[in-house]
Design a protein around this motif. Structure first.
Motif, mmCIF file in Angstrom:
data_model
loop_
_atom_site.group_PDB
_atom_site.id
_atom_site.type_symbol
_atom_site.label_atom_id
_atom_site.label_comp_id
_atom_site.label_asym_id
_atom_site.label_seq_id
_atom_site.Cartn_x
_atom_site.Cartn_y
_atom_site.Cartn_z
ATOM 1 N N ARG A 28 0.831 -1.218 0.000
ATOM 2 C CA ARG A 28 0.000 0.000 0.000
ATOM 3 C C ARG A 28 0.861 1.263 0.000
ATOM 4 O O ARG A 28 0.636 2.197 0.774
ATOM 5 C CB ARG A 28 -0.957 0.000 1.193
ATOM 6 N N THR A 29 1.852 1.250 -0.881
ATOM 7 C CA THR A 29 2.773 2.367 -0.998
ATOM 8 C C THR A 29 2.582 3.069 -2.338
ATOM 9 O O THR A 29 2.854 2.476 -3.390
ATOM 10 C CB THR A 29 4.237 1.876 -0.909
ATOM 11 N N PRO A 30 2.129 4.313 -2.344
ATOM 12 C CA PRO A 30 2.035 5.041 -3.617
ATOM 13 C C PRO A 30 3.425 5.264 -4.197
ATOM 14 O O PRO A 30 4.368 5.593 -3.467
ATOM 15 C CB PRO A 30 1.409 6.387 -3.212
ATOM 16 N N ILE A 31 3.587 5.045 -5.493
ATOM 17 C CA ILE A 31 4.847 5.384 -6.158
ATOM 18 C C ILE A 31 4.542 6.145 -7.441
ATOM 19 O O ILE A 31 3.503 5.929 -8.073
ATOM 20 C CB ILE A 31 5.718 4.147 -6.464
ATOM 21 N N ILE A 32 5.452 7.040 -7.808
ATOM 22 C CA ILE A 32 5.332 7.792 -9.048
ATOM 23 C C ILE A 32 6.604 7.579 -9.859
ATOM 24 O O ILE A 32 7.698 7.937 -9.420
ATOM 25 C CB ILE A 32 5.113 9.299 -8.781
ATOM 26 N N VAL A 33 6.466 6.959 -11.030
ATOM 27 C CA VAL A 33 7.585 6.774 -11.962
ATOM 28 C C VAL A 33 7.559 7.971 -12.898
ATOM 29 O O VAL A 33 6.565 8.203 -13.583
ATOM 30 C CB VAL A 33 7.445 5.450 -12.740
ATOM 31 N N PHE A 34 8.648 8.753 -12.939
ATOM 32 C CA PHE A 34 8.554 10.053 -13.604
ATOM 33 C C PHE A 34 9.675 10.368 -14.596
ATOM 34 O O PHE A 34 9.626 11.391 -15.281
ATOM 35 C CB PHE A 34 8.506 11.165 -12.561
ATOM 36 N N ALA A 35 10.701 9.522 -14.693
ATOM 37 C CA ALA A 35 11.811 9.852 -15.586
ATOM 38 C C ALA A 35 12.605 8.614 -15.951
ATOM 39 O O ALA A 35 12.402 7.531 -15.387
ATOM 40 C CB ALA A 35 12.731 10.877 -14.920
ATOM 41 N N ILE A 36 13.507 8.788 -16.919
ATOM 42 C CA ILE A 36 14.463 7.754 -17.320
ATOM 43 C C ILE A 36 15.858 8.362 -17.250
ATOM 44 O O ILE A 36 16.067 9.512 -17.658
ATOM 45 C CB ILE A 36 14.173 7.248 -18.750
ATOM 46 N N THR A 37 16.817 7.606 -16.725
ATOM 47 C CA THR A 37 18.181 8.111 -16.618
ATOM 48 C C THR A 37 18.875 8.095 -17.983
ATOM 49 O O THR A 37 18.604 7.249 -18.828
ATOM 50 C CB THR A 37 19.015 7.275 -15.633
ATOM 51 N N LYS A 38 19.778 9.069 -18.154
ATOM 52 C CA LYS A 38 20.564 9.155 -19.385
ATOM 53 C C LYS A 38 21.919 9.782 -19.046
ATOM 54 O O LYS A 38 22.130 10.294 -17.941
ATOM 55 C CB LYS A 38 19.849 9.995 -20.437
ATOM 56 N N ARG A 39 22.853 9.762 -19.970
ATOM 57 C CA ARG A 39 24.153 10.385 -19.753
ATOM 58 C C ARG A 39 23.982 11.905 -19.637
ATOM 59 O O ARG A 39 23.156 12.495 -20.333
ATOM 60 C CB ARG A 39 25.104 10.073 -20.904
ATOM 61 N N GLY A 40 24.769 12.504 -18.760
ATOM 62 C CA GLY A 40 24.698 13.955 -18.635
ATOM 63 C C GLY A 40 24.834 14.412 -17.200
ATOM 64 O O GLY A 40 25.378 13.704 -16.346
ATOM 65 N N LYS A 41 24.334 15.616 -16.932
ATOM 66 C CA LYS A 41 24.442 16.219 -15.608
ATOM 67 C C LYS A 41 23.138 16.944 -15.285
ATOM 68 O O LYS A 41 22.568 17.624 -16.131
ATOM 69 C CB LYS A 41 25.606 17.207 -15.575
ATOM 70 N N PHE A 42 22.686 16.796 -14.050
ATOM 71 C CA PHE A 42 21.464 17.470 -13.599
ATOM 72 C C PHE A 42 21.828 18.480 -12.516
ATOM 73 O O PHE A 42 22.604 18.165 -11.605
ATOM 74 C CB PHE A 42 20.456 16.459 -13.045
ATOM 75 N N ARG A 43 21.260 19.677 -12.610
ATOM 76 C CA ARG A 43 21.550 20.720 -11.637
ATOM 77 C C ARG A 43 20.303 21.121 -10.875
ATOM 78 O O ARG A 43 19.254 21.388 -11.469
ATOM 79 C CB ARG A 43 22.136 21.946 -12.348
ATOM 80 N N ASN A 44 20.409 21.163 -9.568
ATOM 81 C CA ASN A 44 19.317 21.599 -8.698
ATOM 82 C C ASN A 44 19.309 23.121 -8.599
ATOM 83 O O ASN A 44 20.343 23.748 -8.330
ATOM 84 C CB ASN A 44 19.512 20.991 -7.297
ATOM 85 N N LEU A 45 18.134 23.725 -8.767
ATOM 86 C CA LEU A 45 18.018 25.181 -8.701
ATOM 87 C C LEU A 45 17.226 25.651 -7.488
ATOM 88 O O LEU A 45 16.914 26.829 -7.337
ATOM 89 C CB LEU A 45 17.339 25.720 -9.977
ATOM 90 N N CYS A 46 16.900 24.724 -6.586
ATOM 91 C CA CYS A 46 16.123 25.066 -5.383
ATOM 92 C C CYS A 46 17.015 25.694 -4.318
ATOM 93 O O CYS A 46 18.205 25.392 -4.225
ATOM 94 C CB CYS A 46 15.454 23.828 -4.806
#
Length: 277
Positions: free
Chosen positions: A254-272
């Motif tokens: 009974r655990t909600p999960i959200i699948v939202f992306a696929i990993t790829k080569r590169g870099k992700f930057r947080n802006l928060c």
């Protein structure tokens, strides 16, 4: 007087010397995992927001969250606690009760630590646990990215509290919801994981830096969701072939999960911005 009184709340065979002596053997197929977190007044909480019992429960849970996402089960805990001189014995007992309640629920022993006098409450918890297969933040390319539960409510509730309002005692800011039942069952099908303590986008950045990956999002989230910290939901990646298994475990637990992306080569930057006040 108050220091021995607090220590007495946890009295057992381990406490009394300068250190705890453990007869603790880990076989070659098991590994020790040690996690530690701090929980400070006016950094992570304000006294008027939470009872002393709620403070010690949350201080324990946020540390257990790290243990769970590494697929380890806690065995022991060490507490370092500073509290004001103004705290009464009744209040100190209430503070201790949250630590004991959480230890009983998650089946571990509090085996020692330290106490000091301070102007404000400051707590540091270290958990020692074991695992057969540790899950780290090292992800792979072309995997699904998902998180448990729903995000955003903690950021919303924190804003309410900062404005002098009140939130429900069931708020995840007051008492995080840990997804241990889901994760322990799903861990063998998961590649990487971490808890969402500093916001979804910040945790995605952490996995990105370690794994040298970016993300193709097929579900987009506004800042109020992506930047909401102290959620303590689980962010994880897994091979595409395991999608149905993961979804089935989520349903069973009974655990909600959200699948939202696929990993790829590169870099992700947080802006928060940083979440603590």
């Amino acid at each position: 007087m108050k220091e021995p009184f607090f220590i007495k709340q946890f009295q057992n065979k381990y406490i009394g010397d300068d250190g705890a002596v453990l007869k603790f053997q880990v076989s070659s197929s098991r590994f020790q995992v040690i996690v530690s977190d701090s929980f400070f007044e006016d950094v992570h909480f304000k006294r008027e927001w939470m009872s002393l019992r709620e403070i010690s429960i949350k201080a324990s849970l946020v540390n257990l969250s790290d243990m769970i996402v590494m697929n380890a089960k806690p065995k022991y805990a060490i507490l370092n606690v500073a509290f004001p001189k103004s705290l009464t014995l009744k209040e100190i007992k209430e503070l201790a009760s949250g630590f004991k309640e959480t230890a009983k629920k998650y089946n571990y022993e509090i085996i020692g630590g330290d106490t000091i006098e301070n102007e404000k409450i400051a707590i540091s918890v270290t958990h020692i646990g074991v695992t057969k297969k540790a899950v780290t933040r090292k992800a792979k390319c072309n995997e699904y990215v998902a998180f448990t539960g729903n995000l955003g409510s903690v950021g919303r509730d924190l804003k309410i509290l900062l404005k002098g309002g009140k939130v429900s005692k069931s708020s995840k800011f007051i008492k995080p919801v840990l997804r241990d039942k889901f994760f322990y069952k799903a861990s063998k099908y998961i590649t990487s994981a971490c808890d969402i303590s500093d916001g979804l986008y910040k945790e995605l950045e952490r996995i990105s830096k370690i794994s040298h990956i970016d993300y193709d999002f097929f579900v987009k989230f506004p800042k109020r969701i992506g930047c909401s910290g102290e959620e303590y939901e689980i962010l994880f990646t897994f091979p595409k072939k395991n999608l149905k298994i993961i979804q089935n475990i989520a349903k069973i637990t009974r655990t909600p999960i959200i699948v939202f992306a696929i990993t790829k080569r590169g870099k992700f930057r947080n802006l928060c911005k940083e979440n603590h006040f």
